[in-house]
Write a protein that holds these residues in place. Structure first.
Motif, PDB file in Angstrom:
ATOM      1  N   LYS A   1       0.828  -1.212   0.000  1.00 18.11           N
ATOM      2  CA  LYS A   1       0.000   0.000   0.000  1.00 18.11           C
ATOM      3  C   LYS A   1       0.860   1.259   0.000  1.00 18.11           C
ATOM      4  N   GLU A   2       1.928   1.224   0.796  1.00 17.52           N
ATOM      5  CA  GLU A   2       2.884   2.332   0.847  1.00 17.52           C
ATOM      6  C   GLU A   2       4.224   1.753   1.283  1.00 17.52           C
ATOM      7  N   VAL A   3       5.138   1.643   0.343  1.00 12.17           N
ATOM      8  CA  VAL A   3       6.432   1.031   0.620  1.00 12.17           C
ATOM      9  C   VAL A   3       7.546   2.024   0.305  1.00 12.17           C
ATOM     10  N   HIS A   4       8.370   2.319   1.290  1.00  8.58           N
ATOM     11  CA  HIS A   4       9.488   3.251   1.106  1.00  8.58           C
ATOM     12  C   HIS A   4      10.678   2.458   0.549  1.00  8.58           C
ATOM     13  N   LEU A   5      10.534   2.068  -0.706  1.00  7.53           N
ATOM     14  CA  LEU A   5      11.456   1.107  -1.299  1.00  7.53           C
ATOM     15  C   LEU A   5      12.855   1.674  -1.510  1.00  7.53           C
ATOM     16  N   LYS A   6      12.928   2.916  -1.946  1.00  9.04           N
ATOM     17  CA  LYS A   6      14.237   3.530  -2.197  1.00  9.04           C
ATOM     18  C   LYS A   6      15.092   3.539  -0.930  1.00  9.04           C
ATOM     19  N   ASP A   7      14.521   4.026   0.165  1.00 10.66           N
ATOM     20  CA  ASP A   7      15.278   4.109   1.413  1.00 10.66           C
ATOM     21  C   ASP A   7      15.722   2.722   1.884  1.00 10.66           C
ATOM     22  N   GLN A   8      14.831   1.742   1.760  1.00 12.38           N
ATOM     23  CA  GLN A   8      15.166   0.408   2.243  1.00 12.38           C
ATOM     24  C   GLN A   8      16.300  -0.215   1.426  1.00 12.38           C
ATOM     25  N   LEU A   9      16.237  -0.097   0.112  1.00 12.44           N
ATOM     26  CA  LEU A   9      17.261  -0.726  -0.723  1.00 12.44           C
ATOM     27  C   LEU A   9      18.586   0.034  -0.667  1.00 12.44           C
ATOM     28  N   GLU A  10      18.526   1.356  -0.610  1.00 16.53           N
ATOM     29  CA  GLU A  10      19.778   2.108  -0.480  1.00 16.53           C
ATOM     30  C   GLU A  10      20.449   1.804   0.860  1.00 16.53           C
ATOM     31  N   GLY A  11      19.639   1.510   1.876  1.00 17.35           N
ATOM     32  CA  GLY A  11      20.200   1.136   3.162  1.00 17.35           C
ATOM     33  C   GLY A  11      20.924  -0.200   3.124  1.00 17.35           C
ATOM     34  N   VAL A  12      20.474  -1.083   2.233  1.00 16.97           N
ATOM     35  CA  VAL A  12      21.106  -2.402   2.114  1.00 16.97           C
ATOM     36  C   VAL A  12      22.342  -2.343   1.215  1.00 16.97           C
ATOM     37  N   PHE A  13      22.227  -1.657   0.067  1.00 15.73           N
ATOM     38  CA  PHE A  13      23.270  -1.759  -0.963  1.00 15.73           C
ATOM     39  C   PHE A  13      24.183  -0.541  -1.060  1.00 15.73           C
ATOM     40  N   ASP A  14      23.780   0.583  -0.483  1.00 17.90           N
ATOM     41  CA  ASP A  14      24.616   1.790  -0.454  1.00 17.90           C
ATOM     42  C   ASP A  14      25.012   2.285  -1.845  1.00 17.90           C
ATOM     43  N   ILE A  15      24.107   2.132  -2.804  1.00 18.62           N
ATOM     44  CA  ILE A  15      24.243   2.759  -4.121  1.00 18.62           C
ATOM     45  C   ILE A  15      22.889   3.364  -4.476  1.00 18.62           C
ATOM     46  N   PRO A  16      22.846   4.321  -5.404  1.00 18.81           N
ATOM     47  CA  PRO A  16      21.574   4.975  -5.723  1.00 18.81           C
ATOM     48  C   PRO A  16      20.537   3.997  -6.284  1.00 18.81           C
ATOM     49  N   VAL A  17      19.281   4.214  -5.874  1.00 19.79           N
ATOM     50  CA  VAL A  17      18.153   3.413  -6.351  1.00 19.79           C
ATOM     51  C   VAL A  17      17.118   4.356  -6.952  1.00 19.79           C
ATOM     52  N   TYR A  18      16.647   4.037  -8.153  1.00 22.32           N
ATOM     53  CA  TYR A  18      15.654   4.846  -8.868  1.00 22.32           C
ATOM     54  C   TYR A  18      14.429   3.984  -9.161  1.00 22.32           C
ATOM     55  N   ILE A  19      13.249   4.546  -8.932  1.00 17.38           N
ATOM     56  CA  ILE A  19      12.017   3.776  -9.052  1.00 17.38           C
ATOM     57  C   ILE A  19      11.003   4.568  -9.855  1.00 17.38           C
ATOM     58  N   ASN A  20      10.257   3.873 -10.711  1.00 18.97           N
ATOM     59  CA  ASN A  20       9.224   4.539 -11.489  1.00 18.97           C
ATOM     60  C   ASN A  20       8.190   3.516 -11.939  1.00 18.97           C
ATOM     61  N   ASN A  21       7.113   4.036 -12.462  1.00 23.00           N
ATOM     62  CA  ASN A  21       6.052   3.215 -13.044  1.00 23.00           C
ATOM     63  C   ASN A  21       6.584   2.408 -14.222  1.00 23.00           C
ATOM     64  N   ASP A  22       6.081   1.182 -14.396  1.00 21.32           N
ATOM     65  CA  ASP A  22       6.640   0.300 -15.423  1.00 21.32           C
ATOM     66  C   ASP A  22       6.439   0.826 -16.847  1.00 21.32           C
ATOM     67  N   ALA A  23       5.344   1.544 -17.099  1.00 22.21           N
ATOM     68  CA  ALA A  23       5.145   2.108 -18.441  1.00 22.21           C
ATOM     69  C   ALA A  23       6.142   3.232 -18.709  1.00 22.21           C
ATOM     70  N   ASN A  24       6.432   4.035 -17.688  1.00 20.92           N
ATOM     71  CA  ASN A  24       7.470   5.054 -17.834  1.00 20.92           C
ATOM     72  C   ASN A  24       8.828   4.411 -18.086  1.00 20.92           C
ATOM     73  N   CYS A  25       9.069   3.291 -17.415  1.00 24.71           N
ATOM     74  CA  CYS A  25      10.326   2.562 -17.630  1.00 24.71           C
ATOM     75  C   CYS A  25      10.443   2.104 -19.078  1.00 24.71           C
ATOM     76  N   PHE A  26       9.342   1.618 -19.642  1.00 22.89           N
ATOM     77  CA  PHE A  26       9.367   1.179 -21.040  1.00 22.89           C
ATOM     78  C   PHE A  26       9.789   2.331 -21.948  1.00 22.89           C
ATOM     79  N   ALA A  27       9.218   3.514 -21.700  1.00 20.53           N
ATOM     80  CA  ALA A  27       9.542   4.675 -22.549  1.00 20.53           C
ATOM     81  C   ALA A  27      11.002   5.078 -22.418  1.00 20.53           C
ATOM     82  N   ILE A  28      11.501   5.203 -21.197  1.00 21.78           N
ATOM     83  CA  ILE A  28      12.890   5.630 -21.033  1.00 21.78           C
ATOM     84  C   ILE A  28      13.851   4.526 -21.473  1.00 21.78           C
TER      85      ILE A  28
END
Length: 282
Positions: free
Chosen positions: A91-118
């Protein structure tokens, strides 16, 4: 966590309702990729752990960033994911903060259709275009907008959702995606095989699809006036079956130059979901 080096090795993750795909991409080549089922659970952290496990198997000392595509609305700046389709626990997941806390590299997140375009802009047929729309036609219909060479920034990650615009007795998505086949009680793959084999009834379904897509294309052109529309997804694979009717259907558009100059093509990317997610890192 700042990284001023040229980006050339990243990980792309595609989160789907039934499966999670991930790949390590270096210099535009997928060096390794993995997938696993999306856990059926009411605990959001279980799904997060599956993503972490895949990334851990792929990440290397030279990996510089992680991109993730999700079928939902995203707070792109904060990396917060809301109401993921087919994953009720998210419902509400702070995914960027959680993954950056594990891997210590930048994490970028977006809608899958936007991902297809970029993804098409960075890796695909959009490399030489500054203004285009990536249109995904599968179970549903989604789209992302590239303007001036970049993914269009908006307020709530909702721009370009042409599929939800009201149309006839429903919306464009209902008539321009696999939903059309489902409403007829048909399987898209079987219809495709029948049409290729010369079944006239099956071909009429794809003619109808082409007609409805033409109406959505005209809405896209009226709103965005792109140089190109690139189509991807399972339904786009039947492009030869609906292309003629679709192109006929857009000829009555009021701005003739917009149609004359418009290119409509099908994605040539393999693993577009992984490449699309990875493209967020650029």
């Amino acid at each position: 966590m700042k990284n001023n080096k040229k980006i050339n090795e990243v990980i792309g993750v595609d989160l789907g309702g039934t499966g999670i795909k991930a790949g390590r991409i270096k210099n535009e080549i997928i060096e390794a990729h993995l997938m696993c089922p999306t856990p059926e659970t009411d605990k959001a952290e279980v799904v997060i752990n599956s993503i972490v496990d895949l990334i851990k198997q792929l990440i290397q000392p030279g990996t510089q960033a992680i991109g993730i595509g999700v079928p939902s609305v995203v707070d792109v700046e904060k990396g917060i994911v809301y109401d993921v389709v087919n994953i009720p626990s998210w419902k509400e997941v702070h995914l960027k903060d959680q993954l950056e806390g594990v891997f210590d590299i930048p994490v970028y997140i977006n809608n899958d259709a936007n991902c297809f375009a970029i993804g098409e802009k960075i890796y695909g047929v959009g490399k030489n275009f500054e203004n285009f729309v990536g249109l995904t036609l599968g179970t549903g219909a989604g789209s992302g907008i590239i303007q001036n060479g970049r993914l269009l920034k908006d307020a709530n990650c909702g721009s370009g959702e042409f599929g939800i615009i009201p149309y006839l007795d429903s919306d464009y998505e209902h008539y321009c995606s696999g939903m059309l086949f489902k409403a007829l009680g048909k399987d898209g793959g079987e219809l495709y095989d029948e049409a290729i084999a010369g079944n006239e009834e099956a071909q009429r379904v794809f003619d109808d699809l082409g007609y409805h897509l033409a109406q959505m294309v005209k809405v896209i052109v009226a709103a965005i006036d792109p140089q190109m529309i690139v189509m991807g997804g399972s339904v786009a694979k039947s492009f030869p079956l609906f292309e003629k009717r679709m192109r006929e259907g857009i000829q009555d558009f009021v701005f003739t130059n917009s149609i004359k100059n418009l290119k409509i093509v099908v994605s040539e990317m393999e693993n577009p979901a992984i490449f699309g997610a990875a493209a967020l890192c650029y």
